[in-house]
Scaffold this active site. Structure first.
Site, PDB file in Angstrom:
ATOM      1  N   HIS A  87       0.868  -1.190  -0.054  1.00 33.61           N
ATOM      2  CA  HIS A  87       0.003  -0.127   0.089  1.00 33.61           C
ATOM      3  C   HIS A  87       0.819   1.247  -0.053  1.00 33.61           C
ATOM      4  O   HIS A  87       2.150   1.275   0.364  1.00 33.61           O
ATOM      5  CB  HIS A  87      -0.804   0.186   1.260  1.00 33.61           C
ATOM      6  CG  HIS A  87      -1.674  -1.095   1.741  1.00 33.61           C
ATOM      7  ND1 HIS A  87      -1.659  -1.874   2.867  1.00 33.61           N
ATOM      8  CD2 HIS A  87      -2.433  -1.923   0.995  1.00 33.61           C
ATOM      9  CE1 HIS A  87      -2.190  -2.898   2.939  1.00 33.61           C
ATOM     10  NE2 HIS A  87      -2.648  -3.041   1.663  1.00 33.61           N
ATOM     11  N   HIS A  89       0.903   4.424   2.324  1.00 35.28           N
ATOM     12  CA  HIS A  89       0.394   5.120   3.428  1.00 35.28           C
ATOM     13  C   HIS A  89       0.509   6.737   3.241  1.00 35.28           C
ATOM     14  O   HIS A  89       1.414   7.352   2.660  1.00 35.28           O
ATOM     15  CB  HIS A  89       1.040   4.359   4.560  1.00 35.28           C
ATOM     16  CG  HIS A  89       0.516   3.154   4.796  1.00 35.28           C
ATOM     17  ND1 HIS A  89       0.052   2.558   6.197  1.00 35.28           N
ATOM     18  CD2 HIS A  89       0.482   2.101   4.047  1.00 35.28           C
ATOM     19  CE1 HIS A  89      -0.517   1.406   6.088  1.00 35.28           C
ATOM     20  NE2 HIS A  89       0.075   0.877   4.776  1.00 35.28           N
ATOM     21  N   HIS A 104      -3.789   4.103   5.213  1.00 31.53           N
ATOM     22  CA  HIS A 104      -3.458   4.066   3.875  1.00 31.53           C
ATOM     23  C   HIS A 104      -4.336   5.535   3.396  1.00 31.53           C
ATOM     24  O   HIS A 104      -4.861   6.074   3.789  1.00 31.53           O
ATOM     25  CB  HIS A 104      -4.606   3.045   3.386  1.00 31.53           C
ATOM     26  CG  HIS A 104      -4.310   1.612   3.751  1.00 31.53           C
ATOM     27  ND1 HIS A 104      -5.048   0.604   3.255  1.00 31.53           N
ATOM     28  CD2 HIS A 104      -3.425   1.273   4.555  1.00 31.53           C
ATOM     29  CE1 HIS A 104      -4.668  -0.450   3.674  1.00 31.53           C
ATOM     30  NE2 HIS A 104      -3.502  -0.205   4.715  1.00 31.53           N
ATOM     31  N   HIS A 112     -11.518   0.385   2.327  1.00 30.24           N
ATOM     32  CA  HIS A 112     -10.530  -0.352   1.850  1.00 30.24           C
ATOM     33  C   HIS A 112     -10.926  -1.345   0.835  1.00 30.24           C
ATOM     34  O   HIS A 112     -11.887  -1.922   0.892  1.00 30.24           O
ATOM     35  CB  HIS A 112      -9.620  -1.259   2.941  1.00 30.24           C
ATOM     36  CG  HIS A 112      -8.333  -1.666   2.400  1.00 30.24           C
ATOM     37  ND1 HIS A 112      -7.390  -1.361   2.263  1.00 30.24           N
ATOM     38  CD2 HIS A 112      -8.601  -3.112   2.041  1.00 30.24           C
ATOM     39  CE1 HIS A 112      -6.570  -2.285   1.676  1.00 30.24           C
ATOM     40  NE2 HIS A 112      -6.947  -3.426   1.796  1.00 30.24           N
ATOM     41  N   HIS A 121      -9.071   2.721  -1.192  1.00 34.17           N
ATOM     42  CA  HIS A 121      -8.261   3.868  -0.955  1.00 34.17           C
ATOM     43  C   HIS A 121      -7.434   4.027  -1.981  1.00 34.17           C
ATOM     44  O   HIS A 121      -6.948   3.244  -2.755  1.00 34.17           O
ATOM     45  CB  HIS A 121      -7.460   3.428   0.321  1.00 34.17           C
ATOM     46  CG  HIS A 121      -8.190   2.987   1.524  1.00 34.17           C
ATOM     47  ND1 HIS A 121      -7.696   2.252   2.419  1.00 34.17           N
ATOM     48  CD2 HIS A 121      -9.290   3.580   2.037  1.00 34.17           C
ATOM     49  CE1 HIS A 121      -8.580   2.153   3.459  1.00 34.17           C
ATOM     50  NE2 HIS A 121      -9.472   3.098   3.209  1.00 34.17           N
ATOM     51  N   ASP A 124      -4.485   1.865  -2.163  1.00 32.15           N
ATOM     52  CA  ASP A 124      -4.637   0.359  -2.029  1.00 32.15           C
ATOM     53  C   ASP A 124      -4.114  -0.016  -3.425  1.00 32.15           C
ATOM     54  O   ASP A 124      -4.610  -0.225  -4.458  1.00 32.15           O
ATOM     55  CB  ASP A 124      -5.970   0.084  -2.040  1.00 32.15           C
ATOM     56  CG  ASP A 124      -6.590   0.388  -0.594  1.00 32.15           C
ATOM     57  OD1 ASP A 124      -5.856   0.557   0.465  1.00 32.15           O
ATOM     58  OD2 ASP A 124      -7.673   0.408  -0.473  1.00 32.15           O
ATOM     59  N   HIS A 161       3.375  -5.571   3.816  1.00 27.86           N
ATOM     60  CA  HIS A 161       2.869  -6.122   4.977  1.00 27.86           C
ATOM     61  C   HIS A 161       3.504  -7.615   5.396  1.00 27.86           C
ATOM     62  O   HIS A 161       3.938  -8.180   4.224  1.00 27.86           O
ATOM     63  CB  HIS A 161       1.480  -5.970   5.177  1.00 27.86           C
ATOM     64  CG  HIS A 161       0.962  -4.619   5.472  1.00 27.86           C
ATOM     65  ND1 HIS A 161       0.480  -4.183   6.667  1.00 27.86           N
ATOM     66  CD2 HIS A 161       0.537  -3.645   4.363  1.00 27.86           C
ATOM     67  CE1 HIS A 161       0.193  -2.962   6.420  1.00 27.86           C
ATOM     68  NE2 HIS A 161       0.290  -2.456   5.192  1.00 27.86           N
ATOM     69  N   ARG A 184       3.716  -4.311   9.721  1.00 24.24           N
ATOM     70  CA  ARG A 184       4.593  -3.528   8.586  1.00 24.24           C
ATOM     71  C   ARG A 184       5.663  -4.209   8.661  1.00 24.24           C
ATOM     72  O   ARG A 184       6.717  -3.867   9.355  1.00 24.24           O
ATOM     73  CB  ARG A 184       4.426  -2.117   8.923  1.00 24.24           C
ATOM     74  CG  ARG A 184       2.944  -1.660   9.186  1.00 24.24           C
ATOM     75  CD  ARG A 184       2.729  -0.080   9.274  1.00 24.24           C
ATOM     76  NE  ARG A 184       1.481   0.240   9.472  1.00 24.24           N
ATOM     77  CZ  ARG A 184       0.806   1.319   9.454  1.00 24.24           C
ATOM     78  NH1 ARG A 184       1.708   2.509   9.340  1.00 24.24           N
ATOM     79  NH2 ARG A 184      -0.364   1.851   9.453  1.00 24.24           N
TER      80      ARG A 184
HETATM   81 CU   LIG Z   1      -0.497  -0.923   4.435  1.00 33.92          CU
HETATM   82 ZN   LIG Z   2      -6.570   0.416   2.140  1.00 33.44          ZN
END
Ligand SMILES: [Cu+2]
Ligand SMILES: [Zn+2]
Length: 193
Positions: A87, A89, A104, A112, A121, A124, A161, A184
């Site tokens: 993602h 962030h 995100h 999401h 997002h 995403d 992640h 993370r």
């Molecule tokens: Cu993330």
């Molecule tokens: Zn997201």
């Protein structure tokens, strides 16, 4: 002759010429007016991902300010043959590690989802997939993120992640926030290249 009569004009002449010199220097010096500079267009950005074990490089390219962004990268030391959440962030702040990169990137205030869903997002980007050696090498495109304008990801962070992003289909509240992608594993700030 009275000294006051000679000193006074000399003083005035000195002031006058000093003023003239300052004016001349000011006039000759190059002007740096921000309005004269065309808006910079970012066509390439890079992030170096670092974590406890996971590391990698991701490159973003965009040929025009509103065009599709191509994302290419190589990430190492992932779990073998695994899908891992990937993602953008919101914050490029890694002062407290990947945790301070925030949530995100979500300028539209949506839930999401998968990169192909309408409810997603902006940040995403789904999952990346590792090979049996734990290396993910990928090239894909996204038409929502940008390197320019209000949806620019420059200065924000990429997070990989430790778990798989369920793409908003997990059936719980967390799925619609984070995709239950877990801890993370690595992160990096996106910079202009
Ligand atoms: Cu993330
Ligand atoms: Zn997201």
């Amino acid at each position: 002759m009275d000294p006051r009569q000679t000193q006074h004009p000399r003083f005035a002449i000195t002031i006058f010429f000093t003023f003239l010199c300052v004016l001349l220097i000011w006039w000759v010096l190059p002007r740096h007016n921000a309005n004269d500079i065309p808006l910079p267009i970012v066509t390439k950005a890079v992030t170096m991902l670092t974590g406890n074990t996971v590391s990698g490089t991701v490159t973003f390219t965009q040929t025009s300010p509103t065009g599709v962004v191509t994302i290419s990268g190589s990430i190492e030391n992932l779990d073998p043959s695994a899908k891992r959440g990937f993602h953008i962030h919101a914050a490029g702040d890694l002062s407290a590690g990947c945790a301070s990169a925030g949530a995100h990137f979500n300028p539209f205030g949506k839930t999401h989802g998968s990169p192909s869903a309408t409810a997603r997002h902006v940040g995403d980007l789904g999952n990346i997939e590792s090979n049996p050696d734990g290396v993910a090498s990928f090239v894909f495109r996204d038409s929502l993120i940008s390197l320019n304008g209000p949806l620019s990801i420059v200065g924000r962070a990429v997070v990989v992640h430790a778990g798989t992003d369920d793409l908003g289909l997990g059936g719980d509240d967390e799925s619609l926030k984070t995709g239950n992608a877990g801890a993370r594993a690595a992160c990096g700030v996106i910079g202009i290249a």
